[in-house]
Enzyme design. Structure first.
Site, PDB file in Angstrom:
ATOM      1  CB  CYS A   1      -0.305  -5.071   3.313  1.00 22.42           C
ATOM      2  SG  CYS A   1       0.248  -3.749   2.202  1.00 22.42           S
ATOM      3  CG  LEU A   2      -2.194  -8.539  -1.774  1.00 24.51           C
ATOM      4  CD1 LEU A   2      -2.742  -7.536  -2.776  1.00 24.51           C
ATOM      5  CD2 LEU A   2      -1.180  -9.455  -2.446  1.00 24.51           C
TER       6      LEU A   2
ATOM      7  CD  GLN B   1      -4.274  -3.624  -0.838  1.00 22.86           C
ATOM      8  OE1 GLN B   1      -3.946  -4.264  -1.832  1.00 22.86           O
ATOM      9  NE2 GLN B   1      -3.492  -2.697  -0.301  1.00 22.86           N
TER      10      GLN B   1
ATOM     11  N   GLY C   1       1.845  -8.386  -0.069  1.00 28.80           N
ATOM     12  CA  GLY C   1       2.323  -8.798  -1.382  1.00 28.80           C
ATOM     13  C   GLY C   1       2.283  -7.638  -2.366  1.00 28.80           C
TER      14      GLY C   1
ATOM     15  CB  SER D   1       5.063  -5.438  -0.546  1.00 25.49           C
ATOM     16  OG  SER D   1       4.410  -6.365   0.280  1.00 25.49           O
TER      17      SER D   1
ATOM     18  CE1 TYR E   1      -3.742  -0.596  -7.445  1.00 27.01           C
ATOM     19  CE2 TYR E   1      -1.761  -1.461  -6.398  1.00 27.01           C
ATOM     20  CZ  TYR E   1      -2.438  -1.046  -7.533  1.00 27.01           C
ATOM     21  OH  TYR E   1      -1.815  -1.085  -8.747  1.00 27.01           O
TER      22      TYR E   1
ATOM     23  CG  HIS F   1       3.483  -3.732   6.586  1.00 33.55           C
ATOM     24  ND1 HIS F   1       3.784  -5.000   6.133  1.00 33.55           N
ATOM     25  CD2 HIS F   1       2.976  -3.065   5.530  1.00 33.55           C
ATOM     26  CE1 HIS F   1       3.476  -5.085   4.848  1.00 33.55           C
ATOM     27  NE2 HIS F   1       2.983  -3.925   4.459  1.00 33.55           N
TER      28      HIS F   1
ATOM     29  CG  ASN G   1       5.354  -1.253   0.672  1.00 30.27           C
ATOM     30  OD1 ASN G   1       5.197  -0.437  -0.234  1.00 30.27           O
ATOM     31  ND2 ASN G   1       5.884  -2.432   0.467  1.00 30.27           N
TER      32      ASN G   1
ATOM     33  CD  GLU H   1       5.192  -6.491   8.945  1.00 31.29           C
ATOM     34  OE1 GLU H   1       5.597  -6.023   7.867  1.00 31.29           O
ATOM     35  OE2 GLU H   1       4.006  -6.393   9.321  1.00 31.29           O
TER      36      GLU H   1
ATOM     37  N   GLY I   1       1.765  -5.548  -6.238  1.00 28.13           N
ATOM     38  CA  GLY I   1       0.883  -5.410  -7.379  1.00 28.13           C
ATOM     39  C   GLY I   1      -0.549  -5.034  -7.049  1.00 28.13           C
TER      40      GLY I   1
END
Length: 381
Positions: free
Chosen positions: A275-276, A279, A247, A52, A320, A358, A317, A360, A249
């Site tokens: 996370c990603l 989103q 992930g 990430s 966005y 996260h 982390n 984990e 970006g």
């Protein structure tokens, strides 16, 4: 050879015009990336090997970095993906029974920059005030004007599809797990209670470990997946659900992934995203993400579980976030107590839920690990 002799001069230029001189203890060269800060007090190797962070320089607020060395077991992926790390003081002389080498040697092997002997408190306060920004670091170019020119002509992090760089190229089964916080590999994988496909946008190893620990069979596939094929496999009962990984970006760049995820949503395939992945589920439902000022990066973020009322200290982390109006199609399950941003969602008309933090950890607290068992309960229902 002393540590001072191992160091080289390094020069940093930020897009707000800040020009700094420091020392380098990692790979040499000239590198452009986005600068963020991380407030974790430990776990620098896990952070640097978290996919990430691809495209980013990580400023560590912990003043001493390198003191426990590095080892193969603490890798969160097969390589270090961050552009570089910025630390107040690098400690070459490591001391830990698990250490297999120094952080400096690791960064050089991974071709990642390490910058030290710089005021990280100043950088962090600046980023907190002005927000994450692009920067350039070099052991080769010392001229401010030249660094500025290179930075201005380089692509920004939101212009690059880093998923293509970090995702697996071939599908594979993952059978490693965790038990009493110790990793182990099964000689023969246990019979899972459910089987899922993991969409690899830059998945961390410990996410896969936790899924297996929840008695879920895990198959990891590339980010260039075919939504129609996954729907076919779900209807044929070959798989019971889909996990969307973390992930790097800007998620708005990932048009193909958004289109294929929409097919899974329409088919009501059970899904869980982190996370990603969280989103992308929002965007695929028609609710675009927005960029936070400086993001959440660290292992001490308080998140309130709306259902239980309990506060969990979480690892984070992300730069966005999902928009507030997503409550039109989903119920908010978790909220960040630092800024009241959305940290978890349960969608109204489909067996889908997701979290921004996260669970984990690695590094970080483990108070949210129960979420993996909730995924098993969802797909069993």
């Amino acid at each position: 050879m002393s540590m001072q002799e191992l160091k080289q001069k390094a020069w940093i230029y930020l897009e707000n015009g800040t020009f700094l001189e420091a020392n380098s203890f990692g790979a040499n060269g000239t590198v452009v990336g986005e600068i963020v800060f991380n407030v974790s007090m430990s776990g620098y190797q896990e952070i640097m090997s978290d996919p990430s962070y691809a495209g980013q320089f990580v400023t560590f607020t912990a003043p001493e970095i390198g003191n426990v060395g590095v080892n193969a077991e603490d890798m969160e992926s097969s390589a270090a993906h961050a552009k570089g790390m910025i630390v107040r003081k690098y400690q070459e002389r490591y001391s830990n029974f698990r250490a297999e080498g120094s952080l400096a040697d690791f960064l050089k092997e991974q071709n990642v920059m390490g910058i030290c002997d710089i005021d990280t408190r100043y950088i962090t306060k600046m980023l907190r005030t002005e927000g994450a920004m692009m920067m350039i670091a070099s052991t080769e170019v010392s001229d401010k004007a030249e660094l500025k020119k290179i930075l201005e002509t380089s692509p920004r992090i939101e212009d690059v599809n880093y998923i293509e760089q970090v995702s697996t190229k071939v599908s594979y089964k993952h059978t490693q797990s965790v038990y009493n916080d110790r990793e182990f590999k099964y000689d023969e994988a246990p019979t899972p209670q459910a089987n899922i496909v993991v969409l690899d946008f830059g998945v961390k190893t410990n996410i896969l470990n936790e899924l297996v620990a929840a008695n879920i069979g895990v198959e990891v596939i590339p980010s260039s997946f075919d939504g129609d094929e996954l729907v076919r496999r779900y209807n044929a009962k070959e798989i019971d659900g889909v996990f969307l990984s973390n992930g790097p970006g800007d998620p708005l760049v990932l048009k193909n992934e958004q289109r294929e995820i929409k097919k899974l949503i329409d088919a009501k395939v059970p899904m869980f995203g982190i996370c990603l992945g969280h989103q992308l589920l929002s965007i695929a439902h028609g609710y675009d993400t927005y960029k936070l000022k400086f993001g959440h990066h660290g292992g001490n973020q308080p998140v309130k579980n709306i259902k239980t009322g309990l506060v969990e200290i979480t690892a984070q982390n992300h730069n966005y976030n999902v928009p507030e109006n997503i409550t039109e199609v989903a119920e908010v399950t978790h909220v960040n107590l630092f800024d009241n941003t959305i940290e978890g969602l349960k969608y109204n008309d489909a067996p889908i839920f997701s979290v921004q933090h996260h669970p984990e950890s690695s590094p970080g607290p483990k108070e949210s690990r129960y979420i993996f068992n909730e995924f098993l309960s969802l797909i069993k229902r």
